[in-house]
Design an enzyme around this catalytic site. Sequence first.
Site, mmCIF file in Angstrom:
data_model
loop_
_atom_site.group_PDB
_atom_site.id
_atom_site.type_symbol
_atom_site.label_atom_id
_atom_site.label_comp_id
_atom_site.label_asym_id
_atom_site.label_seq_id
_atom_site.Cartn_x
_atom_site.Cartn_y
_atom_site.Cartn_z
ATOM 1 C CB SER A 76 -0.913 0.026 1.234
ATOM 2 O OG SER A 76 -1.592 1.270 1.335
ATOM 3 C CE1 TYR A 107 -4.880 -1.886 4.751
ATOM 4 C CE2 TYR A 107 -3.900 0.275 4.405
ATOM 5 C CZ TYR A 107 -4.375 -0.920 3.893
ATOM 6 O OH TYR A 107 -4.345 -1.144 2.545
#
Length: 680
Positions: A557, A570
């Site tokens: 990500s 996250y």
Amino acid sequence: MTDTHDTVHALLDRSHRLGADPQNTNYAGGNTSAQGTGIDPVTGGPVELLWVKGSGGDLGTLTAAGLAVLRVDRLRALPAVYPGVDREDEMVAAFDYCLHGRGGAAPSIDTAMHGLVEAPHVDHLHPDAGIVLATAAEGEALTKECFGDRVIWVPWRRPGFQLGLDIAAIQRDHPAAIGCILGGHGITAWGATSTECEANSLDIIRTATQFIERRGRAEPFGAIVERYRPLPPEQRRARAAALAPVLRGLAGTDQPQIGHFTDDEGVLDFLSRAEHPRLAALGTSCPDHFLRTKVRPLVLDTDAGAPIDEVIARARELHAVYREDYAAYYRRHATAESPAMRGADPAIVLVPGVGMFSFGRDKQTARVAAEFYLNAVNVMRGAEAISRYAPIDEAEKFRIEYWPLEEAKLARMPAPKPLATRIAFVTGGGSGIGRAITLRLAAEGACVVVADRDAEAAVRVAAEIGGPDTAIPVTVDVTDAAAVAAAVDAATLAFGGVDLVVNNAGLSISKPLLETTETDWDIQHSVMARGSFLVAREAARAMIAQGLGGDIVYIVSKNSVFAGPNNLAYSAAKADQAHQVRLLAAELGEHGIRVNGVNPDGVVRGSGIFAGGWGAQRAAVYGVEEKDLGAFYAQRTLLKQEVLPEHIAGAVFALTAGDLGRTTGMHIPVDSGVAAAFLR
């Protein structure tokens, strides 16, 4: 005048019925034909035509487009220009001058037996029962005993124009005959109608089957050898999963291969018997069989329960011997005109107590090779029961295996796709980015294992890709080490190993620090950090065993390098994944395994994470409507374009298709340009 549509329709129906039953013929084996009256497009007058299964088709799935269409008068005129058996291959080109109109599919080498036999309907099949008689040492006498004058023996001859002449002479000289047994090969039957022809084919198969059952002796493969007795099912499947990557690597020494495993009872029984080493060494006989299975299999001689390290070591030794023997076989029979040796690795590997491994350029080829070898086992059993198994000799096998016509057929095959022979394992493959990746990898030629915690989603995506020759679903929780190991084992049993792993499974819970619970932290790290580690570890184990290198790709990500608000758990898990890429690239490079990452951002449409609540959370953080989140992310990028799952799939393909074969330890941003996430 016979209606052309009715003739073709009846031929296709007959072909489908015959091809649907493996007792009648093997996959893509044999051919059928029908004659009828059509219209000459030039004169407008009637013309007698032959419709016959074209080269490379399969009876069970035959369509009108798979039929070659030829003029009977021209076919029947060919014997006048036949130059003799030494030049019979030239007659294949002559079939092109017999085509009607565009001619349909390319005529096969067996066209002569259909066009020269003076019967309106002809079947040529490869039933096990027929090949039993064809390969029995006393085949001619046994055929006479079984059928009398109804079915005539034809000595072995390589398929071609002369064989067509031979069968035509049999049919002409024996008006009471309904067909013949082709020595070393199969059967041919004929009839005045499509119904009669099919009935005659089935009559030959049924009569031969009953004769073998009535006349055969018990236990033709000899007594059971205790050291070769089949292992219990669970134990042999576990052993097969451990052996599959090793054997696939050996079988792919010259060209990469896809694998298939079966522990069919017929194979296990054969391998448990005293006579299996002698019979396996004789190889198969029917040309369709040994073109798929090679001249003979590689047979391990280890005890069924021997330590796995000993079995693997012995497999490597025997593989080296097999390659030397195959090269010697090629040298014994090759001439100046022979094609170059295609590869010295086995297509079939037999492991007593465990089963059979087969290999090919794709899953279907590997699976069909196994089916053909099982046919060969059935043939050996029958021939040994009523006589002695006596296949055609090695020189004849070489003539067919390295036949210039067979070489030309291989040369006409389409070029392989970029990921052909590669086996991909994609976690989170049942939705969103994972689904897009599996679809792209499969479209580029890979066999795909769709791994997902959602069993229904995995099944749905695998079905969307195609049948089990292309994709299989696997239900797995990536946080469970045993479940991950079982999922990788499922991949090795299905396709032979693993080459390309995509760590995509993930989730996200967006909260400020003070609202983030330990559970929030643990579940995200468990799925993405721990899960990626577990999958990479098991996949690397298989890749190292194969010795073929490989690719591991992490879907990370932009958040692994960009510090955003309300996203601690996250982003920290993604940062863990990002560093796993670097660490594993450094460790696995010596094995030819490349490890890279893809850093997406703002993949809203089609994303399972965003649909599961993440989208609403992020929209609230940025103060926009959830439906506008994708557009919001796009506007904050340099390119002002929304990122879709297909773009992530494209990056995975770019990393693994070969053009970046010297790249490892890299992260590719796929975020339309987020300057704050530029890699430095």
